[in-house]
Design a protein around this motif. Sequence first.
Motif, PDB file in Angstrom:
ATOM      1  N   SER A  83       0.840  -1.193   0.000  1.00 49.07           N
ATOM      2  CA  SER A  83       0.000   0.000   0.000  1.00 49.07           C
ATOM      3  C   SER A  83       0.875   1.243   0.000  1.00 49.07           C
ATOM      4  O   SER A  83       2.004   1.217   0.487  1.00 49.07           O
TER       5      SER A  83
ATOM      6  N   ALA B  58      -8.606  -6.338   1.725  1.00 51.79           N
ATOM      7  CA  ALA B  58      -8.723  -5.104   0.939  1.00 51.79           C
ATOM      8  C   ALA B  58      -7.385  -4.390   0.751  1.00 51.79           C
ATOM      9  O   ALA B  58      -7.326  -3.353   0.094  1.00 51.79           O
TER      10      ALA B  58
ATOM     11  N   ARG C  48     -17.916   8.888  -6.304  1.00 51.57           N
ATOM     12  CA  ARG C  48     -17.361   8.236  -5.119  1.00 51.57           C
ATOM     13  C   ARG C  48     -18.293   8.478  -3.940  1.00 51.57           C
ATOM     14  O   ARG C  48     -19.185   9.326  -4.002  1.00 51.57           O
TER      15      ARG C  48
ATOM     16  N   GLN D 167     -15.105   8.329   0.918  1.00 52.31           N
ATOM     17  CA  GLN D 167     -13.908   8.211   0.069  1.00 52.31           C
ATOM     18  C   GLN D 167     -13.339   9.584  -0.261  1.00 52.31           C
ATOM     19  O   GLN D 167     -12.108   9.760  -0.297  1.00 52.31           O
TER      20      GLN D 167
ATOM     21  N   GLN E 188     -13.742  -2.286   3.066  1.00 52.06           N
ATOM     22  CA  GLN E 188     -13.210  -2.408   1.705  1.00 52.06           C
ATOM     23  C   GLN E 188     -13.449  -1.131   0.902  1.00 52.06           C
ATOM     24  O   GLN E 188     -12.569  -0.689   0.148  1.00 52.06           O
ATOM     25  N   GLU E 189     -14.615  -0.537   1.072  1.00 48.87           N
ATOM     26  CA  GLU E 189     -14.942   0.704   0.364  1.00 48.87           C
ATOM     27  C   GLU E 189     -13.961   1.823   0.742  1.00 48.87           C
ATOM     28  O   GLU E 189     -13.504   2.585  -0.115  1.00 48.87           O
TER      29      GLU E 189
ATOM     30  N   ARG F 186     -10.627   2.151  -1.172  1.00 44.08           N
ATOM     31  CA  ARG F 186     -10.567   2.536  -2.583  1.00 44.08           C
ATOM     32  C   ARG F 186     -10.394   4.057  -2.716  1.00 44.08           C
ATOM     33  O   ARG F 186     -11.296   4.771  -3.183  1.00 44.08           O
TER      34      ARG F 186
ATOM     35  N   ASP G 204      -7.065   5.325  -6.405  1.00 45.98           N
ATOM     36  CA  ASP G 204      -7.186   5.190  -7.869  1.00 45.98           C
ATOM     37  C   ASP G 204      -7.887   6.392  -8.496  1.00 45.98           C
ATOM     38  O   ASP G 204      -8.412   6.305  -9.599  1.00 45.98           O
TER      39      ASP G 204
END
Length: 290
Positions: free
Chosen positions: A7, A44, A227, A231, A255-256, A259, A262
């Motif tokens: 990460s 994740a 999004r 996020q 998990q959300e 993100r 990206d």
Amino acid sequence: MSPSSSSPSVVLSTGHQMPLLGLGTYKLRGADEVSRAVDAALAAGYRAFDSAAVYRNEADLGRALRELLPKYGLTREDVFITSKLGPKDQGERAMEGALHSLSQLDLGYIDLYLIHWPGTQGLQVTDHQNPGNRAQSWARLEELHSQGKLKAIGVSNYTPAHMRELMQSCKIPPAVLQVEFHPRLCQAELRKVCADYGVCFQAYSSLGKGELVTDPVVVEVAKIYERTPAQILLRWAVQQGCPVLPKSSKPDRVQENARIFDFTVSSGDMDRLSALDCGHKYCWDPSEVA
């Protein structure tokens, strides 16, 4: 292999790499809840986990990691573990408190150990014993750092004045300051102090205890990038180089929240978010602690 291989990370003054994304474990209680959250986080891509003595989950977190790391082909060295000295152990009990955290986690060493609060439990915030107790705690953490039991040491909830005081007296400077940070609390002075001293500024309560996810500006920006508001708030911090520690017991939310690497928020939208700054604290306010 270091945590950074999985990460994005920042390099601390110690030379260690700390992931920009970590799982906060505040209010995660019980072996099952902790294990579910850790499992979802590892899946994740999280490689950092943040606990504290006052969270009362250090033992459950350590056990979950020992059991789950092999499932993902990972070892102890692949994760970055943070914990914190409880305010009741500030001062003469600091060594005992830190060793208790080490024992509870049972992971060999702690990657980052913080003084959780500049005050002392049982004392008034204005009590002038507080500075002496902080200094005593720091000296004990320096000892454990020198022994390799605490790979990096730092502080949490310190004000600019507390930071300057520590920098004048310490033998080993703090690697990290962890404080509340979000668009309504941009902490400009504190971030400058950290930059001047080479201290990593780390955010907690990035979502403002959940209240910021409904802020009209945050919601509008989230729609632009397709999004979630959460996020966007996390991206706002990491895009400024500030590590974040979102907490959730829900695997899909864990998990959300991962993100956030990206996409990029434009400078104009970053400014719109930062313009929400009004100095509002949703969490503890250390400004009165002597």
